[in-house]
Design a protein around this motif. Sequence first.
Motif, PDB file in Angstrom:
ATOM      1  N   VAL A   9       6.545  -6.729 -10.021  1.00  0.00           N
ATOM      2  CA  VAL A   9       5.913  -7.575  -9.024  1.00  0.00           C
ATOM      3  C   VAL A   9       4.542  -7.951  -9.580  1.00  0.00           C
ATOM      4  CG1 VAL A   9       7.177  -6.674  -7.037  1.00  0.00           C
ATOM      5  CG2 VAL A   9       5.044  -5.575  -7.737  1.00  0.00           C
ATOM      6  N   VAL A  22       9.477 -10.801 -14.361  1.00  0.00           N
ATOM      7  CA  VAL A  22       9.110 -10.880 -12.956  1.00  0.00           C
ATOM      8  C   VAL A  22      10.127 -11.781 -12.275  1.00  0.00           C
ATOM      9  CG1 VAL A  22       6.645 -10.453 -13.222  1.00  0.00           C
ATOM     10  CG2 VAL A  22       7.478 -12.776 -13.284  1.00  0.00           C
ATOM     11  N   ALA A  24      10.450 -14.305  -9.166  1.00  0.00           N
ATOM     12  CA  ALA A  24       9.552 -15.032  -8.263  1.00  0.00           C
ATOM     13  C   ALA A  24      10.169 -16.337  -7.802  1.00  0.00           C
ATOM     14  CB  ALA A  24       8.239 -15.315  -8.972  1.00  0.00           C
ATOM     15  N   ASP A  50       6.248 -13.346  -4.998  1.00  0.00           N
ATOM     16  CA  ASP A  50       7.195 -12.298  -5.392  1.00  0.00           C
ATOM     17  C   ASP A  50       7.806 -11.625  -4.163  1.00  0.00           C
ATOM     18  OD1 ASP A  50       5.328 -10.434  -4.439  1.00  0.00           O
ATOM     19  OD2 ASP A  50       4.740  -9.729  -6.421  1.00  0.00           O
ATOM     20  N   ARG A  51       8.634 -10.616  -4.395  1.00  0.00           N
ATOM     21  CA  ARG A  51       9.364  -9.966  -3.300  1.00  0.00           C
ATOM     22  C   ARG A  51       8.460  -9.209  -2.337  1.00  0.00           C
ATOM     23  NH1 ARG A  51      10.858  -6.605  -7.799  1.00  0.00           N
ATOM     24  NH2 ARG A  51      10.172  -4.462  -7.468  1.00  0.00           N
ATOM     25  N   LYS A  52       7.231  -8.898  -2.735  1.00  0.00           N
ATOM     26  CA  LYS A  52       6.284  -8.220  -1.853  1.00  0.00           C
ATOM     27  C   LYS A  52       5.413  -9.208  -1.087  1.00  0.00           C
ATOM     28  CE  LYS A  52       6.189  -3.753  -3.862  1.00  0.00           C
ATOM     29  NZ  LYS A  52       5.436  -2.542  -3.997  1.00  0.00           N
ATOM     30  N   THR A  54       3.345 -11.301  -2.480  1.00  0.00           N
ATOM     31  CA  THR A  54       2.125 -11.555  -3.228  1.00  0.00           C
ATOM     32  C   THR A  54       2.253 -12.891  -3.946  1.00  0.00           C
ATOM     33  OG1 THR A  54       1.886  -9.178  -3.573  1.00  0.00           O
ATOM     34  CG2 THR A  54       0.578 -10.619  -4.994  1.00  0.00           C
ATOM     35  N   ILE A 119      12.797 -12.937  -1.008  1.00  0.00           N
ATOM     36  CA  ILE A 119      11.492 -13.490  -1.360  1.00  0.00           C
ATOM     37  C   ILE A 119      11.194 -14.623  -0.393  1.00  0.00           C
ATOM     38  CG2 ILE A 119      10.140 -14.676  -3.123  1.00  0.00           C
ATOM     39  CD1 ILE A 119      11.743 -13.228  -5.252  1.00  0.00           C
TER      40      ILE A 119
END
Length: 143
Positions: A9, A22, A24, A50-52, A54, A119
């Motif tokens: 991430v 990564v 994204a 990204d998956r978090k 961010t 995402i």
Amino acid sequence: MVASATSLVFDDLKKGFNKNEVLARVVHFWEARNINKGGLLMGFELFLIDRKGTTIHAFIPANRIACYEEDLKAGVIYKIKKFLVIDNKTSYKVTSHKFLIQFTQQTVLAPTDHAGHDIKRQNFRIRSYAEFNEAVNKNEDLY
């Protein structure tokens, strides 16, 4: 399909050349032109998430655009490998992330199957009046 264990991430990135992958989503991308040089194309600017959740700014130099232009689409999730991680710009910042992803001649951008990848499609940065007021007269970019 969940992101592989080798998929980083954005907050895991370290400055320098990154061989890892990564995962994204490209939220948006646009041409960057130098208005002081007659609108000379400098490259593509990308806004990635990204998956978090961010976000990070990425840049494809003009001499590399042809390698990615045909497959590059907003909303698509990509695996990105072999890129340079540099400090984010101090002016014209697209995100508040401390780093920026710079595409190189080795960078691989491969679309992935969207199924199972969680995402977000967008990101909002909502600021309070107090935060805006703190930025006044500091010779910095506004949000």
